[in-house]
Scaffold this motif. Structure first.
Motif, short mmCIF file in Angstrom:
data_model
loop_
_atom_site.label_atom_id
_atom_site.label_comp_id
_atom_site.label_asym_id
_atom_site.label_seq_id
_atom_site.Cartn_x
_atom_site.Cartn_y
_atom_site.Cartn_z
N ILE A 73 32.43 43.64 52.56
CA ILE A 73 32.13 42.37 53.22
C ILE A 73 31.80 42.66 54.68
O ILE A 73 32.62 43.21 55.42
N TYR A 74 30.59 42.34 55.07
CA TYR A 74 30.15 42.53 56.46
C TYR A 74 30.26 41.19 57.16
O TYR A 74 29.35 40.39 57.14
N GLN A 75 31.44 40.92 57.72
CA GLN A 75 31.74 39.61 58.28
C GLN A 75 31.09 39.41 59.65
O GLN A 75 30.72 40.35 60.32
N GLN A 76 31.00 38.14 60.03
CA GLN A 76 30.35 37.78 61.28
C GLN A 76 30.99 38.47 62.49
O GLN A 76 30.29 38.95 63.36
N ARG A 77 32.32 38.54 62.54
CA ARG A 77 32.98 39.19 63.68
C ARG A 77 32.64 40.66 63.74
O ARG A 77 32.46 41.22 64.82
N GLU A 78 32.54 41.31 62.59
CA GLU A 78 32.17 42.73 62.56
C GLU A 78 30.71 42.89 62.99
O GLU A 78 30.38 43.78 63.77
N ARG A 79 29.86 42.02 62.48
CA ARG A 79 28.44 42.05 62.85
C ARG A 79 28.29 41.85 64.35
O ARG A 79 27.52 42.56 65.01
N GLN A 80 29.05 40.92 64.90
CA GLN A 80 28.97 40.65 66.33
C GLN A 80 29.45 41.85 67.14
O GLN A 80 28.87 42.19 68.16
N PHE A 81 30.50 42.52 66.67
CA PHE A 81 31.01 43.70 67.37
C PHE A 81 29.94 44.79 67.42
O PHE A 81 29.71 45.40 68.46
N ILE A 82 29.26 45.02 66.30
CA ILE A 82 28.20 46.04 66.25
C ILE A 82 27.04 45.61 67.14
O ILE A 82 26.50 46.43 67.91
N ASN A 83 26.66 44.35 67.10
CA ASN A 83 25.58 43.87 67.97
C ASN A 83 25.94 44.02 69.44
O ASN A 83 25.09 44.37 70.26
#
Length: 123
Positions: free
Chosen positions: A24-34
């Motif tokens: 699961i690639y969650q929004q918080r993880e996506r935001q951290f990578i961005n």
């Protein structure tokens, strides 16, 4: 500069791998990578090619074996102290990525263990 670029590429791939290791690639993880990628842009002049490559890496899926292999390849270009510093940075980055969604999934924990087994728990 090429060595640093290799480390940036590796960090992006490693972050993406651990962010999606639980399936699961969650929004918080996506935001951290961005945020990581955005932070790179502010460090200095990043070529459009590197920026595109890093963002392109975010659209791929990687396996722990690839991350380990690429980490070993990148480390070859550095001395012992530099390798230790790079591994410590990557380890801290992995920790932040897997904790970004508020929980550490067993698959994230297991993959992190495999990474630490390869590169040392004190990295």
């Amino acid at each position: 500069m090429e060595k640093i670029i290799e480390v940036v590429r590796l960090m992006a791939k490693t972050g993406l791998f651990f962010a999606s290791a639980d399936g699961i690639y969650q929004q918080r993880e996506r935001q951290f990578i961005n945020d990581f990628v955005s932070g790179i842009e502010q460090i200095g002049s990043i070529t459009p090619e590197l920026k595109g490559e890093v963002y392109g890496a975010l659209n791929n899926q990687y396996k722990i074996e690839e991350i380990i292999r690429e980490t070993n390849a990148v480390l070859e270009g550095f001395n012992k102290d530099e390798r230790r510093a790079i591994l410590a940075s990557i380890r801290g980055f992995i920790t932040k990525v897997i904790e970004a969604d508020g929980s550490v999934h067993p698959l994230e924990r297991e993959n992190f263990r495999l990474w630490k087994d390869q590169f040392g728990h004190s990295a």
